[in-house]
Design a protein around this motif. Structure first.
Motif, PDB file in Angstrom:
ATOM      1  N   GLY A 176       0.772  -1.234   0.000  1.00 48.85           N
ATOM      2  CA  GLY A 176       0.000   0.000   0.000  1.00 48.85           C
ATOM      3  C   GLY A 176       0.805   1.286   0.000  1.00 48.85           C
ATOM      4  N   LEU A 177       2.121   1.185  -0.013  1.00 48.82           N
ATOM      5  CA  LEU A 177       2.924   2.419   0.017  1.00 48.82           C
ATOM      6  C   LEU A 177       3.079   3.057  -1.357  1.00 48.82           C
ATOM      7  CD1 LEU A 177       5.809   1.530   2.515  1.00 48.82           C
ATOM      8  CD2 LEU A 177       3.652   2.720   2.942  1.00 48.82           C
ATOM      9  N   GLU A 178       2.887   2.275  -2.398  1.00 50.64           N
ATOM     10  CA  GLU A 178       3.195   2.780  -3.747  1.00 50.64           C
ATOM     11  C   GLU A 178       1.935   3.279  -4.445  1.00 50.64           C
ATOM     12  OE1 GLU A 178       3.055  -0.315  -2.817  1.00 50.64           O
ATOM     13  OE2 GLU A 178       2.296  -1.641  -4.385  1.00 50.64           O
ATOM     14  N   GLY A 197      -0.679   0.492  -9.241  1.00 52.45           N
ATOM     15  CA  GLY A 197      -0.185  -0.015 -10.516  1.00 52.45           C
ATOM     16  C   GLY A 197       1.321   0.015 -10.659  1.00 52.45           C
ATOM     17  N   GLY A 232       7.942  -3.328  -9.922  1.00 50.64           N
ATOM     18  CA  GLY A 232       9.357  -3.396 -10.307  1.00 50.64           C
ATOM     19  C   GLY A 232      10.221  -2.409  -9.558  1.00 50.64           C
ATOM     20  N   LEU A 284       9.039   0.662  -7.409  1.00 46.85           N
ATOM     21  CA  LEU A 284       8.509   0.536  -6.049  1.00 46.85           C
ATOM     22  C   LEU A 284       9.420   1.196  -5.028  1.00 46.85           C
ATOM     23  CD1 LEU A 284       7.404  -3.220  -5.867  1.00 46.85           C
ATOM     24  CD2 LEU A 284       5.915  -1.213  -6.034  1.00 46.85           C
TER      25      LEU A 284
END
Lengths: 259, 259
Positions: free
Chosen positions: B244-246, B249, B252, B255
């Motif tokens: 959930g930090l990124e 979608g 790779g 991130l």
């Protein structure tokens, strides 16, 4: 099979050395021909310089142009010519090396830098409205397969999809796609041993068994499904992947796989 | 600033040589201190072997362990000690090199392999429930910035988001994140010159101007926003990025950036 093993580790009594020896004995016992380029034992010259191109070196030196002229004239150094000959002889190439700082050791990179000359590995084929040279699926080494056999110090989780080092397939992409597939070699899925720094003699029998199985099934293993350059997937000359060919949401290196 | 320039090209009269010379003169004229490691001129030894660790080399050789023992004992070779000293002296490191086969030339990889020893660049710091060594944002070289200045033969479109070579940021990730950020150096956005093989003398003034501008704004340039390892973004010890930090979608290498 005719297999060339390119091996890069300074210590014969290392895990890498054992895996190389096992590859030789396993493949020979199965009736295959094997040749080995043991880069440390050969005292391989790792660094590109003017001496590589003899009388065809210009001043100032132009690495691409001069290497191509020396290739065409047959005046590359004997060590480089020998490696090119081995690559042409082989139908399968195994690279055995430790992952140092997320890529190959310098001695192996120097093998690529010096052996993959212009006119041999790049600068091959014509450019037209439908063709941008023979690269990525075509080229001098088309019809050959390659297998990276890599030892990695850290644990597998660090190289997973969300791992801090990045996914192992992405770390190896510049080698598998950029170095091998470029001159036409089809890379197979790699053989990666994680946690090599903590491995003990007790772990070795399982490792050896897994490695033997990979070696004995090389001929039936499907290569990575990289997209060929000149067969409709890319705009020419921008070499952008055409829109809509990839699964929804895929980005980055993964775009260049068909699967 | 105290700037170390690590330069890897065999021809002084090359584009890389000109960019290195211009970096020295531009930074010195602006009042900065500059030191240069000209790897070809230094005849840099590119290959890790037992000779690197003198009396601390074991038999069989263990590269990580032996390099750390030689580092602790102060018995690394003088060439390696000199480079480690330069890195500790510098607050900014510029790497000037051509992209050969999608990464650095072998001589520069050999500089990394030999200078970035255990206990200096890795194997630093304690492991606990909240800390996995000092790496990725911490470490011996924390507080320093680095800039990759890279010449690329092909056109920019081939290195774009959908370009056949893969995005340039992904190709440089193993260097920027894996080599530089690992021991604590903060990489700045790279300076990349595309189409270097087709560049002429007429193109150089514009290139030189752009390069001078990058050099003179190094101190105010924001580093790439890589995520620090030990500050809550990663599970320990798996070093998986927490869910959930990124942005939705993203996958790779991307991130591992906070932006």
């Amino acid at each position: 099979m005719k297999t060339l093993i390119v091996y890069a580790h300074p210590e014969p009594e290392s895990l890498n050395g054992s895996l190389k020896d096992l590859a030789v004995s396993t493949l020979e016992a199965a009736g295959h021909e094997v040749r080995v380029s043991d880069l440390y034992a050969m005292n391989w010259k790792a660094v590109v310089d003017a001496a590589d191109y003899g009388p065809d070196a210009s001043s100032p030196l132009k690495v691409a142009r001069d290497s191509g002229r020396a290739f065409d004239a047959g005046t590359l150094t004997p060590d480089v010519l020998a490696e090119q000959e081995k690559l042409l002889w082989a139908d399968t190439i195994v690279f055995q090396f430790p992952l140092w700082w997320y890529t190959m050791p310098a001695i192996l990179k120097g093998w690529v830098d010096r052996v993959f000359t212009y006119r041999f590995a790049y600068g091959v084929g014509e450019h037209s409205a439908t063709k941008y040279g023979e690269r990525f699926g075509e080229g001098t080494l088309a019809g050959r397969k390659a297998l990276l056999s890599v030892t990695v110090g850290g644990p597998e989780s660090h190289y997973a999809a969300r791992g801090i080092n990045g996914p192992i397939d992405d770390l190896l992409f510049p080698i598998q796609h950029g170095i091998l597939y470029y001159p036409g070699i089809e890379p197979l899925p790699p053989f990666v041993l994680y946690g090599a720094d903590r491995m003990t003699a007790e772990d070795y029998p399982d490792v050896a068994k897994a490695w033997e199985q990979r070696l004995l099934t090389l001929e039936s293993t499907e290569p990575i499904a990289f997209r060929r350059q000149n067969f409709g997937d890319y705009e020419i000359p921008s070499l952008h992947l055409k829109e809509g060919l990839e699964p929804t949401g895929r980005t980055g290196f993964g775009l260049h796989r068909r699967d």
